[in-house]
Design an enzyme around this catalytic site. Structure first.
Site, short mmCIF file in Angstrom:
data_model
loop_
_atom_site.label_atom_id
_atom_site.label_comp_id
_atom_site.label_asym_id
_atom_site.label_seq_id
_atom_site.Cartn_x
_atom_site.Cartn_y
_atom_site.Cartn_z
N GLY A 133 -1.55 6.21 -1.85
CA GLY A 133 -2.47 6.81 -2.81
C GLY A 133 -3.69 5.94 -3.08
N LYS A 134 -3.46 4.66 -3.32
CA LYS A 134 -4.58 3.76 -3.62
C LYS A 134 -5.39 3.45 -2.35
CE LYS A 134 -2.29 1.85 -7.69
NZ LYS A 134 -1.13 2.77 -7.65
N ARG A 194 8.39 2.85 4.91
CA ARG A 194 7.35 3.34 4.01
C ARG A 194 5.99 3.42 4.68
NH1 ARG A 194 7.86 3.21 -1.44
NH2 ARG A 194 5.92 2.04 -1.77
N ALA A 200 0.77 -1.24 0.00
CA ALA A 200 0.00 0.00 0.00
C ALA A 200 0.81 1.29 0.00
CB ALA A 200 -0.95 0.01 1.20
N ALA A 201 2.02 1.32 0.54
CA ALA A 201 2.74 2.58 0.67
C ALA A 201 3.04 3.17 -0.71
CB ALA A 201 4.04 2.37 1.45
N CYS A 234 3.30 -1.10 -12.59
CA CYS A 234 3.63 0.05 -13.43
C CYS A 234 4.82 -0.30 -14.30
CB CYS A 234 3.88 1.30 -12.60
SG CYS A 234 5.20 1.15 -11.37
#
Length: 507
Positions: A116-117, A140, A112-113, A233
């Site tokens: 944003g999501k 993080r 998760a770090a 990504c």
């Protein structure tokens, strides 16, 4: 200046894209697109559009996302500090949109770090259900916890655990799981040249093995009928279609939900054209891959033994005992690590590695009850969890988190000091003005808002305070910017003493 791509990467992309390669390569001479996503936990989309100090353009795949113009500095405005929006790369908004989160869901954000999501998921939950946000890297998790607090999430737990341990603790528990997997980052080369320098031909293979292990763990934590979204990504097929194909071969209870080839999304490569790819030469964003998977097994599979109880366990009810909130046992779990000041603790149990004499649980809860009566006039819901003199309201009971490395067990209420309850900053950021018996609103385009965010004392006459019937001006005041909460202050005789945390201040 154009990004200098590694030769081996360019050759591989030529083979993947064929005639499209030249258009793809040209994007590396362009300025990356930037965006913000509206935090609908605090403000509706249209309301923010009306007050935004610069023009914004809708992002096609995210109803709350907007492109920001070149030269805009959204992080240098009081609205950012009020948590009204999150600054996010446009393509990165797509995975959560495809996750299909609904209020009341139990959601796991496994990698998760910096958050944003997770903040996007929290907004979709609208305070109902629960969110477990996890990251394996302890450093993080600081940013992860802070971003969830800034957005005003009340029902989020932050862990610093391995995916395998989470799957062991919560088998078949979650309705939806997001894996925004660690990857070689090829899709971010235009945005972050450090990723270009760190890349070599072996990088995709190194991450592919890690991604497969994460997928295996997530499959055990997802309940039958649940949805799993896997995203990266990067462009490399071995980290994308290759990993998903291998996973499906070993998990016949999972199927791919068609996504690719619609709207802004290009289809994935064979044999998975129903997955999605975002290409920088086709959309205004960076490179992404997304696969949406559904667990098709019947209820009852893989759900035995969850320490949180049966998967039908209600989330975050208030438990009443003799008219008072019941307090769970205060275990000193060695793995629990909770930050008591709004940041990460370096010791165990929030004690920074030393033994501490705590106020009794009864005294802590009595001080908290007095504060909520006097300051809020209502009782926040959740399971109370105590770490020393620090109180959290959690969407899960304490025993569900025993043995897990816990950064945040829930919504941080505050701590008892010298017999008085001191409200925490995360309590303030998640409140609306009407939820505090005292509040004051500062103009977003005025000097007072910036002064407060810098930690300065303000002169505020009592007639500017918004007081509930029967409330006296003296005491804690919820400070808002254009009616959106940012923190606490204490008012006395026309002076607003600043309680904004030093680590959050405007610089």
């Amino acid at each position: 200046m154009a990004v200098q791509l590694p030769h081996s990467f360019s050759e591989r992309m030529k083979n993947l894209l064929g005639r499209e390669y030249e258009a793809f390569a040209e994007t590396y001479g362009e300025i990356p697109h930037t965006g913000v996503r509206v935090n609908t936990l605090k403000i509706p989309v249209e309301a923010l559009r009306r007050i935004m100090p610069f023009g914004i353009e809708p992002i096609p795949w995210c109803s709350t996302g907007f492109y920001t113009p070149e030269g805009a500095r959204p992080g240098k405005h009081p609205y950012y500090h009020a948590g009204l929006y999150y600054i996010q790369e446009p393509s990165a908004m797509a995975p959560v949109e495809l996750l299909g989160v609904l209020p009341g869901d139990r959601v796991l954000d496994l990698c998760a770090a910096p958050g944003g999501k997770s903040t996007q998921i929290a907004a979709k939950l609208q305070g109902r259900g629960m969110l477990v946000s996890n990251d394996l890297h302890s450093e993080r998790t600081k940013a992860l916890a802070k971003n969830l607090e800034l957005c005003g999430a009340r029902n989020a737990i932050v862990l610093n655990e391995s995916p395998e341990r989470i799957a062991e603790a919560f088998p078949g528990f979650f309705d939806r799981i997001l894996i925004d997997a660690p990857c070689s980052g090829e899709g971010m080369f235009r945005k972050d040249e450090d990723m270009v320098r760190q890349w070599d031909e072996s990088t995709p293979a190194k991450y592919a093995g890690m991604q497969r292990e994460i997928l295996q763990a997530a499959a055990r934590a997802l309940k039958p009928g649940g949805t799993l979204v896997y995203s990266t990504c990067t462009f490399s097929p071995e980290e994308n279609e290759g990993g998903i194909t291998e996973f499906l071969a070993g998990h016949p209870q999972f199927s791919v939900v068609p996504v690719g080839g619609t709207g802004s999304f290009a289809p994935g490569f064979q044999p998975l054209p129903d997955t999605a790819r975002l290409w920088p030469h086709k959309v205004k964003g960076e490179g992404h891959f997304i696969a949406v998977l559904r667990h098709e097994a019947t209820a009852g599979e893989d759900t035995a033994g969850t320490r949180a109880g049966d998967p039908s366990l209600p989330v975050a009810p208030r438990r009443e005992t003799g008219g008072r909130t019941a307090v769970p046992r205060k275990d000193k779990t060695p793995e629990s690590r909770v930050d008591n000041r709004g940041g990460r603790s370096s010791g165990r149990n929030g004690s920074r590695g030393r033994s501490v004499a705590f106020t009794s649980e009864g005294d802590i809860m009595a001080a908290y009850a007095e504060f909520t009566r006097e300051q809020l006039g209502w009782q926040p819901e959740g399971f109370p969890i105590l770490f020393g003199e620090h109180l959290y309201m959690s969407p899960l009971p304490r025993e569900a988190l025993d043995g897990l490395k816990t950064v945040r067990p829930g919504w941080y209420m505050g701590q008892v000091r010298n017999g008085r309850f001191i409200p925490g900053h995360p309590l303030a950021t998640a409140l609306a003005p009407h939820e505090s018996r005292r509040s004051v609103s500062l103009a977003g385009d005025g000097a007072e808002a910036v002064s407060y965010l810098k930690g300065e004392t303000l002169s505020i006459p009592s007639d500017r305070l918004r007081l509930a019937p029967g409330a006296a001006p003296k005491g804690y005041v919820l400070v808002c910017i254009d009616e959106y909460s940012v923190g606490w202050a204490k008012w006395q005789e026309g002076i607003l003493k600043n309680e904004y945390p030093a680590g959050w201040r405007w610089t």
